[in-house]
Design a protein around this motif. Structure first.
Motif, short mmCIF file in Angstrom:
data_model
loop_
_atom_site.label_atom_id
_atom_site.label_comp_id
_atom_site.label_asym_id
_atom_site.label_seq_id
_atom_site.Cartn_x
_atom_site.Cartn_y
_atom_site.Cartn_z
N ASP A 1 38.58 17.15 -9.45
CA ASP A 1 38.63 17.20 -10.91
C ASP A 1 39.82 18.01 -11.40
OD1 ASP A 1 36.32 15.70 -10.90
OD2 ASP A 1 34.98 17.39 -11.34
N SER A 2 40.44 18.78 -10.49
CA SER A 2 41.63 19.58 -10.82
C SER A 2 42.92 18.85 -10.52
CB SER A 2 41.60 20.89 -10.03
OG SER A 2 40.39 21.58 -10.23
N GLY A 3 42.84 17.70 -9.90
CA GLY A 3 44.01 16.94 -9.49
C GLY A 3 43.98 16.70 -8.00
N SER A 4 45.05 16.12 -7.50
CA SER A 4 45.13 15.78 -6.08
C SER A 4 45.83 16.88 -5.30
CB SER A 4 45.89 14.47 -5.89
OG SER A 4 45.13 13.39 -6.37
N ILE A 5 45.35 17.07 -4.07
CA ILE A 5 45.95 18.05 -3.17
C ILE A 5 46.09 17.41 -1.80
CG2 ILE A 5 43.68 19.13 -2.84
CD1 ILE A 5 45.19 21.77 -2.20
N ASP A 6 47.31 17.47 -1.26
CA ASP A 6 47.57 17.02 0.10
C ASP A 6 47.43 18.22 1.02
OD1 ASP A 6 48.17 14.46 -0.75
OD2 ASP A 6 50.33 14.74 -0.67
N VAL A 7 46.62 18.08 2.04
CA VAL A 7 46.43 19.14 3.03
C VAL A 7 47.08 18.67 4.32
CG1 VAL A 7 44.78 20.54 4.30
CG2 VAL A 7 44.28 19.86 1.93
N LEU A 8 48.07 19.41 4.76
CA LEU A 8 48.83 19.05 5.95
C LEU A 8 48.56 20.07 7.05
CD1 LEU A 8 52.15 18.52 4.00
CD2 LEU A 8 50.47 16.78 4.57
N ARG A 9 48.72 19.63 8.28
CA ARG A 9 48.55 20.53 9.41
C ARG A 9 49.93 20.72 10.04
NH1 ARG A 9 44.85 18.75 14.31
NH2 ARG A 9 46.58 17.33 14.47
N ALA A 10 50.27 21.95 10.34
CA ALA A 10 51.56 22.24 10.95
C ALA A 10 51.63 21.60 12.32
CB ALA A 10 51.76 23.75 11.06
N ARG A 11 52.78 21.08 12.65
CA ARG A 11 52.98 20.52 13.99
C ARG A 11 53.26 21.64 14.97
NH1 ARG A 11 55.74 14.86 13.99
NH2 ARG A 11 54.93 14.03 12.05
N ALA A 12 52.78 21.45 16.16
CA ALA A 12 53.04 22.44 17.21
C ALA A 12 54.52 22.43 17.55
CB ALA A 12 52.21 22.12 18.45
N ASN A 13 55.06 23.58 17.92
CA ASN A 13 56.45 23.66 18.33
C ASN A 13 56.65 22.82 19.58
OD1 ASN A 13 57.05 25.37 16.25
ND2 ASN A 13 56.77 27.21 17.47
N PHE B 1 39.50 18.86 9.20
CA PHE B 1 40.87 19.36 9.05
C PHE B 1 41.49 19.70 10.40
CE2 PHE B 1 38.94 20.11 4.90
CZ PHE B 1 39.83 19.40 4.12
N ALA B 2 40.67 20.12 11.36
CA ALA B 2 41.19 20.43 12.69
C ALA B 2 41.67 19.16 13.40
CB ALA B 2 40.11 21.12 13.51
N ARG B 3 41.11 18.00 13.04
CA ARG B 3 41.45 16.74 13.69
C ARG B 3 42.44 15.89 12.91
NH1 ARG B 3 35.74 16.38 13.82
NH2 ARG B 3 35.93 14.70 12.31
N THR B 4 42.74 16.25 11.67
CA THR B 4 43.52 15.40 10.79
C THR B 4 44.86 16.05 10.45
OG1 THR B 4 41.44 14.63 9.85
CG2 THR B 4 43.45 14.15 8.61
N ARG C 1 46.66 27.25 7.21
CA ARG C 1 46.61 27.93 8.50
C ARG C 1 45.52 27.29 9.35
NH1 ARG C 1 44.83 33.89 10.07
NH2 ARG C 1 45.75 33.92 12.15
N GLN C 2 45.81 27.07 10.61
CA GLN C 2 44.93 26.31 11.49
C GLN C 2 43.92 27.20 12.21
OE1 GLN C 2 47.07 23.30 13.86
NE2 GLN C 2 48.86 23.94 12.70
N THR C 3 42.89 27.62 11.48
CA THR C 3 41.77 28.31 12.10
C THR C 3 40.49 27.71 11.52
OG1 THR C 3 41.54 30.06 10.44
CG2 THR C 3 43.09 30.48 12.25
N THR C 4 39.43 27.76 12.30
CA THR C 4 38.15 27.24 11.82
C THR C 4 37.72 27.94 10.55
OG1 THR C 4 37.51 26.67 14.08
CG2 THR C 4 35.74 26.87 12.46
N GLU C 5 37.86 29.25 10.50
CA GLU C 5 37.45 30.01 9.32
C GLU C 5 38.28 29.62 8.10
OE1 GLU C 5 35.50 32.10 6.65
OE2 GLU C 5 34.81 31.73 8.69
N ASN C 6 39.58 29.44 8.28
CA ASN C 6 40.42 29.06 7.15
C ASN C 6 40.06 27.66 6.65
OD1 ASN C 6 42.59 29.96 5.38
ND2 ASN C 6 43.74 28.25 6.25
N TYR C 7 39.78 26.76 7.57
CA TYR C 7 39.36 25.42 7.17
C TYR C 7 38.01 25.47 6.43
CZ TYR C 7 43.06 23.38 10.08
OH TYR C 7 44.26 23.02 10.63
N ARG C 8 37.14 26.37 6.84
CA ARG C 8 35.85 26.54 6.15
C ARG C 8 36.09 27.02 4.71
NH1 ARG C 8 33.31 29.71 9.85
NH2 ARG C 8 32.79 27.84 10.98
N ARG C 9 37.03 27.97 4.55
CA ARG C 9 37.36 28.45 3.21
C ARG C 9 38.00 27.35 2.38
NH1 ARG C 9 39.10 33.41 6.23
NH2 ARG C 9 41.19 32.54 6.17
#
Length: 120
Positions: free
Chosen positions: A107-119, A96-99, A52-60
């Motif tokens: 150490d747990s494995g790889s994770i791809d973090v994607l940002r939703a495209r705007a409609n 994350f807001a810019r990427t 989810r694209q919020t500053t707080e969520n990116y902080r979490r």
């Protein structure tokens, strides 16, 4: 889930999902892991999510990546040591807001973090 190693490292989906839950990251699971949960029989080397694209969520999300252990960007042609050094500066909500997409080795494995495209 199938968790082959290789360039992505060993995959521990449970540890990744627990870290996301512990930090209350709002995300949608997509890609191979989502397909497997829906019954597809396929291998996956990482976890793909749209956060989810919020500053707080990116902080979490940053906190969750730290909990996954030793987060470092997967950068082609860059070894893990240099990637870890560069990533310590980049692991921030503004990144994350810019990427649109990034792959993080942990150490747990790889994770791809994607940002939703705007409609459109």
């Amino acid at each position: 889930m199938n968790n082959p190693a290789g360039d992505y490292g060993d995959l521990d989906e449970t540890r990744i999902f627990l870290a996301l839950e512990d930090h209350q990251v709002e995300y949608v699971l997509v890609g191979g892991s989502a397909a497997i949960l829906w019954g597809a029989e396929r291998a996956t080397r990482d976890v793909d999510c749209v956060a989810r694209q919020t500053t707080e969520n990116y902080r979490r999300l940053c906190g969750a990546l730290k909990q996954m252990g030793n987060p470092r960007l997967r950068i082609q042609g860059v070894d893990d040591e240099l990637a870890a050094e560069l990533s310590s500066e980049l692991l921030h909500e503004d990144f994350f807001a810019r990427t649109e997409a990034s792959t993080w080795r942990t150490d747990s494995g790889s994770i791809d973090v994607l940002r939703a495209r705007a409609n459109r």
